[in-house]
Design a protein around this motif. Structure first.
Motif, PDB file in Angstrom:
ATOM      1  N   HIS B  56       0.835  -1.208   0.000  1.00  0.00           N
ATOM      2  CA  HIS B  56       0.000   0.000   0.000  1.00  0.00           C
ATOM      3  C   HIS B  56       0.869   1.257   0.000  1.00  0.00           C
ATOM      4  O   HIS B  56       1.996   1.229   0.463  1.00  0.00           O
ATOM      5  N   CYS B  78     -12.303  -3.273   5.054  1.00  0.00           N
ATOM      6  CA  CYS B  78     -11.213  -4.262   5.038  1.00  0.00           C
ATOM      7  C   CYS B  78     -11.684  -5.591   5.625  1.00  0.00           C
ATOM      8  O   CYS B  78     -12.133  -5.651   6.767  1.00  0.00           O
ATOM      9  N   PRO B  79     -11.611  -6.664   4.845  1.00  0.00           N
ATOM     10  CA  PRO B  79     -12.082  -7.963   5.344  1.00  0.00           C
ATOM     11  C   PRO B  79     -11.189  -8.535   6.433  1.00  0.00           C
ATOM     12  O   PRO B  79     -11.599  -9.447   7.149  1.00  0.00           O
ATOM     13  N   CYS B  80      -9.997  -8.030   6.541  1.00  0.00           N
ATOM     14  CA  CYS B  80      -9.072  -8.593   7.531  1.00  0.00           C
ATOM     15  C   CYS B  80      -8.946  -7.696   8.752  1.00  0.00           C
ATOM     16  O   CYS B  80      -8.199  -8.028   9.664  1.00  0.00           O
ATOM     17  N   CYS B  82      -7.397  -4.940   9.139  1.00  0.00           N
ATOM     18  CA  CYS B  82      -5.983  -4.674   9.409  1.00  0.00           C
ATOM     19  C   CYS B  82      -5.610  -3.203   9.278  1.00  0.00           C
ATOM     20  O   CYS B  82      -4.436  -2.862   9.366  1.00  0.00           O
ATOM     21  N   ILE B  83      -6.571  -2.335   9.035  1.00  0.00           N
ATOM     22  CA  ILE B  83      -6.251  -0.911   8.965  1.00  0.00           C
ATOM     23  C   ILE B  83      -6.755  -0.240  10.240  1.00  0.00           C
ATOM     24  O   ILE B  83      -7.867  -0.515  10.695  1.00  0.00           O
ATOM     25  N   ILE B 102      -1.298  -0.030   8.808  1.00  0.00           N
ATOM     26  CA  ILE B 102      -1.769  -1.217   8.102  1.00  0.00           C
ATOM     27  C   ILE B 102      -0.925  -2.399   8.545  1.00  0.00           C
ATOM     28  O   ILE B 102       0.306  -2.335   8.508  1.00  0.00           O
ATOM     29  N   CYS B 107      -2.972  -8.485   5.971  1.00  0.00           N
ATOM     30  CA  CYS B 107      -3.604  -8.030   4.730  1.00  0.00           C
ATOM     31  C   CYS B 107      -3.600  -9.132   3.677  1.00  0.00           C
ATOM     32  O   CYS B 107      -2.640  -9.879   3.555  1.00  0.00           O
ATOM     33  N   LEU B 108      -4.685  -9.222   2.915  1.00  0.00           N
ATOM     34  CA  LEU B 108      -4.686 -10.216   1.844  1.00  0.00           C
ATOM     35  C   LEU B 108      -4.588  -9.556   0.470  1.00  0.00           C
ATOM     36  O   LEU B 108      -4.787 -10.204  -0.547  1.00  0.00           O
ATOM     37  N   PHE B 109      -4.297  -8.284   0.429  1.00  0.00           N
ATOM     38  CA  PHE B 109      -4.064  -7.547  -0.826  1.00  0.00           C
ATOM     39  C   PHE B 109      -5.237  -7.692  -1.801  1.00  0.00           C
ATOM     40  O   PHE B 109      -5.069  -7.984  -2.961  1.00  0.00           O
ATOM     41  N   CYS B 110      -6.431  -7.498  -1.213  1.00  0.00           N
ATOM     42  CA  CYS B 110      -7.617  -7.608  -2.047  1.00  0.00           C
ATOM     43  C   CYS B 110      -7.881  -6.312  -2.786  1.00  0.00           C
ATOM     44  O   CYS B 110      -8.561  -6.298  -3.806  1.00  0.00           O
ATOM     45  N   GLY B 111      -7.383  -5.216  -2.283  1.00  0.00           N
ATOM     46  CA  GLY B 111      -7.585  -3.944  -2.966  1.00  0.00           C
ATOM     47  C   GLY B 111      -8.906  -3.272  -2.640  1.00  0.00           C
ATOM     48  O   GLY B 111      -9.254  -2.259  -3.239  1.00  0.00           O
ATOM     49  N   LEU B 112      -9.656  -3.806  -1.683  1.00  0.00           N
ATOM     50  CA  LEU B 112     -10.953  -3.205  -1.357  1.00  0.00           C
ATOM     51  C   LEU B 112     -10.780  -1.816  -0.751  1.00  0.00           C
ATOM     52  O   LEU B 112     -11.589  -0.923  -0.985  1.00  0.00           O
ATOM     53  N   CYS B 113      -9.716  -1.632   0.014  1.00  0.00           N
ATOM     54  CA  CYS B 113      -9.490  -0.328   0.629  1.00  0.00           C
ATOM     55  C   CYS B 113      -9.298   0.735  -0.454  1.00  0.00           C
ATOM     56  O   CYS B 113      -9.813   1.839  -0.359  1.00  0.00           O
ATOM     57  N   LEU B 124      -2.801   0.386  -3.810  1.00  0.00           N
ATOM     58  CA  LEU B 124      -1.821  -0.700  -3.715  1.00  0.00           C
ATOM     59  C   LEU B 124      -0.799  -0.524  -4.836  1.00  0.00           C
ATOM     60  O   LEU B 124      -1.170  -0.401  -6.005  1.00  0.00           O
TER      61      LEU B 124
HETATM   62  S1  SF4 Z   1      -5.970  -4.723   0.582  1.00  0.00           S
HETATM   63 FE1  SF4 Z   1      -6.866  -3.209   1.926  1.00  0.00          FE
HETATM   64  S2  SF4 Z   1      -8.910  -3.902   2.316  1.00  0.00           S
HETATM   65 FE2  SF4 Z   1      -7.807  -5.649   1.449  1.00  0.00          FE
HETATM   66  S3  SF4 Z   1      -7.043  -6.722   3.236  1.00  0.00           S
HETATM   67 FE3  SF4 Z   1      -5.435  -5.344   2.638  1.00  0.00          FE
HETATM   68  S4  SF4 Z   1      -5.759  -3.510   3.863  1.00  0.00           S
HETATM   69 FE4  SF4 Z   1      -7.632  -4.731   3.943  1.00  0.00          FE
END
Ligand code: SF4
Ligand code: SF4
Lengths: 386, 188
Positions: B56, B78-80, B82-83, B102, B107-113, B124
């Protein structure tokens, strides 16, 4: 005397001493070699050192023995070190055929990788399974390693070279039954593989050695028959005579079927793909050496590479004119090495091209294809010769 | 007629190992083709595409002010979980994050944030080398996030690079753009 080293015939006697008498010319033609008998050498020695003929003869004997010991030591050293570059080469060839690079990180282009691997194998735990037959388990790697080395005693690498005015022959012993000797000794190597699989008391290993058993029996027969054609052409079982007989035309021209059968059987003998059923890593773990680790595993590996070189050497000697060159006037020894290197490359090339044969296919090829071909080859050769 | 010929041809081919020979020719050809290996830590490095979801980063506006308005939407979505954002108001009454952390270990690097952010503040980027021996080091604070590299402009190439073991094991490169790796892949 050294007579025990050389089987009966006059022809072989001079070769066994390791020093050829410098007076007689050496090349091309069997009649010349007959004159190089033990008695002429003796006469020459006694005429040179008049006052103490006894002492001189002893000295000559000691020198001859020393030479043999030196040659054997050199041979063993070369053969023991050979797997190092060969493993590197094999991995490089594998890599490039699969569009990879192979080892790159230890030394220049990974040249020191085999040394690192060797150190790793030496320092690893030498593990013996609890249920294993400890004696056989320890014996097997030695049984697998020793025979391929012993075979090289009978293999000539050239006629002779002159060092400090002395002619030194490039073979340890010129046996007149070299081919028989080779087949007999290499047969012992199978015991190493069989014992190794049996003693480990593991299912994979036993299956591997069972396969080896059947494979070796099926393939040594066509291999032996394939050689008969060559023996018929050269009228001799001595490898040197066989090579001399090919001075003009290589045997592969007269014996294409023989070469084919010998080469395929050789692949099976060396247990390389497409006949590496004994260690089929896809279905048997690692086959007969599944349970081996450390230096004992290295023994099996070294043995495998030495046999690969051995089969290449035999193919070159029997079918590709040994050290006789064509076109380019390179030194005979270099020609020999080049040809052997080519066949070693072919072995590796095959390995990374072909899939493995199934077990029943392997048997079918051995008994239904190779054996009839080899027999037909003998008959055809006989008809053409008569 | 032609079928009979075909069959005869197959038999002749079978007798002379035509299939094995063509296999050997193929591997021999491959042996002299260029390897596709990317010598990653030693000599080369992959520049990811601009759509790549790496580490990020937080962005600033033209005035150099941090874009984030500390709305905590990213933390919500954020599904995890982590923010962590702690807001403050500056003298102009604008909201900014006092703390923005963060936990990249979770983080699973989903990009939802990135999708959720109304201010285009978080995204990201292209960095993918941030492994660590301690998971605590993977909690990245606001100022570090501001300093992270943004999205790759042009990606999909390989540049010459060298392993730098002093600065926390990073592969450093000076070239902005290298050769196209896909060019090396042989298509037959
Ligand atoms: S990419 Fe963003 S929303 Fe997705 S898990 Fe990581 S910090 Fe959370
Ligand atoms: S990064 Fe975007 S979504 Fe997250 S708190 Fe800041 S403004 Fe809101």
């Amino acid at each position: 005397m050294l007579h025990w080293l050389s089987p009966g015939s006059q022809r072989a006697t001079a070769g066994a001493t390791g020093i050829a008498s410098g007076a007689t010319p050496l090349y091309r033609g069997r009649s010349l070699t007959r004159s190089r008998s033990w008695s002429t050498a003796e006469a020459r020695i006694s005429s040179r050192v008049q006052p103490f003929p006894q002492v001189a003869r002893k000295m000559e004997l000691i020198v001859a023995l020393g030479l043999i010991v030196l040659k054997v030591a050199l041979l063993i050293a070369i053969l023991l070190l050979l797997p190092l570059p060969l493993t590197w080469l094999e991995r490089k060839i594998a890599g490039h055929m699969q569009q990879r690079m192979g080892p790159m990180r230890v030394g220049w282009h990974g040249l020191l990788q085999p040394v690192a691997d060797g150190i790793k194998l030496l320092t690893k735990e030498d593990h013996i399974p609890a249920e294993a037959d400890r004696f056989l388990f320890k014996l097997a790697p030695i049984l697998a390693l020793a025979p391929p080395f012993v075979v090289f005693v009978a293999i000539p690498f050239g006629e002779s070279i002159s060092v400090l005015g002395n002619e030194i022959t490039l073979y340890v012993s010129n046996m007149n039954v070299a081919l028989l000797f080779i087949f007999a000794v290499i047969g012992i190597e199978v015991y190493g593989v069989i014992f190794g699989g049996w003693a480990a008391n593991s299912k994979y290993a036993v299956l591997g050695s069972l396969r080896t058993c059947a494979q070796m029996i099926s393939y040594e027969i066509p291999m032996g028959f394939a050689v008969i054609g060559v023996v018929m052409l050269a009228q001799s079982m001595s490898l040197i005579d066989i090579v001399r007989a090919q001075a003009d035309v290589w045997n592969v021209v007269y014996q294409p079927i023989g070469f084919f059968v010998f080469f395929v059987a050789g692949l099976a003998e060396a247990q390389r793909i497409p006949f590496d059923l004994a260690e089929a890593e896809g279905d048997l773990g690692a086959g007969f050496h599944t349970e081996y680790s450390g230096i004992r595993f290295a023994f099996f590996m070294v043995s495998e590479y030495v046999i690969m070189v051995l089969v290449s050497v035999l193919v070159v000697i029997l079918f590709f004119g040994g050290w006789n060159g064509i076109l380019l006037p390179l030194p005979p020894l270099l020609w020999f090495a080049l040809k052997v290197a080519f066949f070693v490359y072919v072995f590796m090339w095959f390995r990374f091209t072909f899939p493995r044969y199934r077990y029943d296919q392997l048997m079918a090829i051995g008994w239904k294809v190779l054996l009839p071909l080899a027999l037909a080859n003998i008959i055809i050769t006989g008809i053409l010769l008569s | 007629m032609s079928r009979a010929l075909d069959r005869a041809g197959t038999w002749v081919g079978w007798a002379f190992f035509a299939d094995l020979a063509s296999a050997l020719a193929l591997t021999f050809g491959y042996m002299f083709s260029r390897p596709v290996t990317m010598q990653y830590p030693d000599k080369e490095k992959w520049v990811p595409y601009s759509r790549y979801r790496g580490h990020h980063f937080l962005t600033r506006d033209e005035a150099g002010e941090i874009k984030c308005v500390a709305c905590e939407l990213c933390a919500r979505i954020c599904p995890c979980d982590c923010i962590e954002v702690v807001p403050y108001e500056d003298e102009n009454g604008k909201r900014h994050p006092a703390k923005f952390e963060i936990d990249t270990a979770r983080c699973l690097f989903c990009g939802l944030c990135e999708d959720a952010c109304p201010a285009d503040a978080i995204a990201l980027g292209q960095q993918y080398e941030f492994s660590s021996f301690s998971s605590r080091d993977l909690v990245i604070g606001r100022d570090d996030l501001l300093a992270k590299p943004g999205k790759a402009a042009t990606g999909g190439s390989v540049v010459a690079a060298q392993l730098n073991t002093e600065k926390n094991v990073l592969v450093e490169t000076k070239e902005p753009r290298g050769y196209d790796w896909w060019r090396n892949i042989r298509r037959t």
